[in-house]
Write an enzyme that holds these catalytic residues in place. Sequence first.
Site, mmCIF file in Angstrom:
data_model
loop_
_atom_site.group_PDB
_atom_site.id
_atom_site.type_symbol
_atom_site.label_atom_id
_atom_site.label_comp_id
_atom_site.label_asym_id
_atom_site.label_seq_id
_atom_site.Cartn_x
_atom_site.Cartn_y
_atom_site.Cartn_z
ATOM 1 C CG ASP A 1 -1.994 1.044 1.226
ATOM 2 O OD1 ASP A 1 -2.505 1.317 0.044
ATOM 3 O OD2 ASP A 1 -2.365 1.622 2.393
ATOM 4 C CG ASP B 1 -4.646 -2.090 2.930
ATOM 5 O OD1 ASP B 1 -4.873 -1.847 1.698
ATOM 6 O OD2 ASP B 1 -4.426 -1.025 3.658
#
Length: 940
Positions: free
Chosen positions: A360, A665
């Site tokens: 990320d 996520d």
Amino acid sequence: MTRTGMDPLVPGGGTDAAVDATSGPGPRPPVRGLTAGDVFTALNTSRRGLSAERARAGLERYGPNEMPRTRRRPVWRQLAAQFTDLFAVVLVVASGITFLAYWLEEPRDVGTLQLAVAILGVVVLNAAIGFAQEYSAERTAQALEAMVPHASRVLRDGRRLEVSARDLVPGDVVVLEAGDAVPADCRVVEAHELRVNNAPLTGESNPVSCTADPGAAGPPLEARNCVFMGTDVVAGSGRAVVYATGATTEFGRIYRLAAAAPRQKTPLQHQVASMARRVAGAALAIGALMFAVRLPTGESVVTLFVFALGVMVALVPEGLPATLSVSLAIGVRRMARRHALIKQLLAVEALGSTTVVCTDKTGTLTQAEMTVTRVWAGGATHAVTGVGYAPGGEVADAAQVRELLRVAVLCCNARLVPPEGGQHWRVLGDTTEGALLVVAAKAGLDLGAEETAAPRVTEFPFDSDRKLMTTVHKYDVGYQACAKGAPAELLARCAEMEWDGRGGPLTEEHRATVLAASDALASQGLRVLAVARRELDGPRPAQDEAESGLTFLGLVGMLDPPRPEVADAVVACRRAGIRIVMVTGDHPLTGEAVARRVGIVRGPDPVVVTGARLDTMGEEALDALLAEPSELLLCRVSPEHKMRVVTAFQRRGEVVAVTGDGANDAPALKHADIGVAMGASGTDVAREAASMVLLDDSFASIATAVRLGRSVYQNIRKFLVYVFSSNIGELGPILAATFAGFPLVPISAVQILAIDLGSDVLPALALGAERPEPDVMDHPPRSRRERLFSSAVVGRILFLGGIQALGVCAVFFWHIHSAGVPFEDFTEDDPVYREAVTLAQGAIVFSQFFISLAVRTDRQSILKVGLLSNPALLAAGGFGIGLMAAISYVPLLQAVFNTAALDAADWAVLAGLGTLPLIADEVRKWWLRRRADRPKGAQQ
């Protein structure tokens, strides 16, 4: 839209509008499309909020506003699972058969009972060690706190109250202010410059402006008149009506998606399972063969069973499960010292085999703290040092930009909060405005003094149409409008400009220069704001008057800076052959700019793929995309996209690590081979789904963890060579005695168990604690298909084990032969036989000690590493030799193991034989080094 009852959320309850509004993944048009007034009617509430009675009834009906807790196995099941390991099952069965043999024997042999108890004791000991390690790791993981806020401000019966967030129900009217965490999914009914950070759900780093106006249909998270659990208010204030709580929220949808994702088995789990099946099968087959070979000798079936079990025990590495667990636990402790919490032991090794890292951006590669790095004024760019919200740093030639920054900070609603209670500097409000406050402080401005000297009297808030914000301030000599916003929009409202400290008309040439400067800053991945001002006649101008005829002052460029340690970590991962792919919900240009800064992108043309494009790609097209060796950035992606990408990589045989901190996520974190969550800034959902939590949120810890993970795998192979070469040394004499016609065993099953526990486990553990070799990160990751028992490992096991077995056979049969007694005349009570089995056991113990030194390196000489550089290994070897001495001399142990006392000459012979494997392996290493150096010499 009239509603009756109080079922605003339950599917099937209330009106269709309410059902559409609350069932499914998010707000449907009937909720987002309503006016603020109709929202109260649709959700069966009012501007005064729910009554206390209805709030209690709602809590009983809908339950608490929290995520369902993950069910954990009871302690007894965790303990019982330790006995399902294949090695444990084989040994339990062997113990049961031995107990049965003891009861069937006539007369009963106490040695058989001792063997049965010893085997069972080994199983219990290994289970206890494995359970202790896993239980400790799980308790640590449970200590992580939930992300959902603990308290919220609501209106009930018209009064403003603070209640526990878990007590919120649909219909509650929530009061939101800057700094608040959003406690549930809500429809905004009142907004005053309300802006929300949706990054935990979407990955988008820029705050989202909220409105109470009706909206059009679209994806739930794009609704500008809704706020969602797990996000936080960065600026402004407002009120919103709760329409979804707990698992029915968008946050809950992602939580369920993560919970449904199966936990992937690590490469080591597959390899150990395969190894266990093969070793157990080989042990049973060889035991059965020995039983069949000795059956014609006329011995009793029970005696032959016990003999066959001894052979099987010699082959089964009883201590291997415990050794694996403790070795992995050592890796866990080492990683913990480097701020990496491992929740599952096997995740340590999985890190070492990682081939792809899907990372990320916001909060993982970057600091999640907007920072001004450039100020442009009068045709010159002024660099700004320092990162984050701490006002440490300076602005180059600050005197030239103080007026620009003074106007910018006056046009801000955020507040800069100094450290308190162990926290760092932080911003209360919009992070972009926070960055302006920090750069003004770096330029030497006193923020409080400026606000006091120019109190605000009027404000025209930012909106997405004007793309700017304006405030009006009172001075001793009049009034002044301060404006900031998008460069193109603000520049269009300017008539004059300040250039080199002098005012003048804003010409077309100047406009072109400003826009070019803005484009240049934007091309560096900076978010650019323009700043302007104008003098006014009164405190209450019309908006058009305040925002026209402005004097342009300059530009400010800011970014969410990369973490300083990330670039080195990326270099280390590249050197180790690990591919890094950015997977973010942010804009492609922002993602590429950050990727270039940290070194993920180095070439001129990276492949940038958006979530919209992924939706149009089939599985074959996606596989082809991932197979390309190009630098890859995946932007504007959803949780489903991340899971799909991870699955596609795994389909190609990659070992995938996924990093992230947001709830969005979590599904990919759980589905990955190794999920890495942020501990300090990460959400509870992400931490729950991950296998590893970075306590300091540092991406650099990943490279360190990979290095440690690779060393763990190397160490596992070292003690596999050590343990299985020892097993060959134990099995060889038994086979030799069988085929030579010797009626007794050179080493009993009880002796083998003593060797395995006293001389195998401790040295193996010491080998598991070996430090990483210097070049461990200079090699590509091993293939997922590579076997734990590679040809090189098996060859080394046979090489060292064969030398050990020859030495044991030589010392045993030499002593038997020296007595001059025929084989068939030997009995278990014969003193010569007892001395011979003692010599055999001693030969195994001594050779094991020197083999443990040999396997510390693969090609490097042990002399270069240092014989004394692993004191734990020396101590473990000394313990094994000391135990052997006790078995030789202590009368009680002599009776148990059927051994005899050895003299000094015997011990000298054993020490000499023990060094043979070490000497032979040093010769092997020398030959390998010489062969590896030949091509280099030829090239020179």
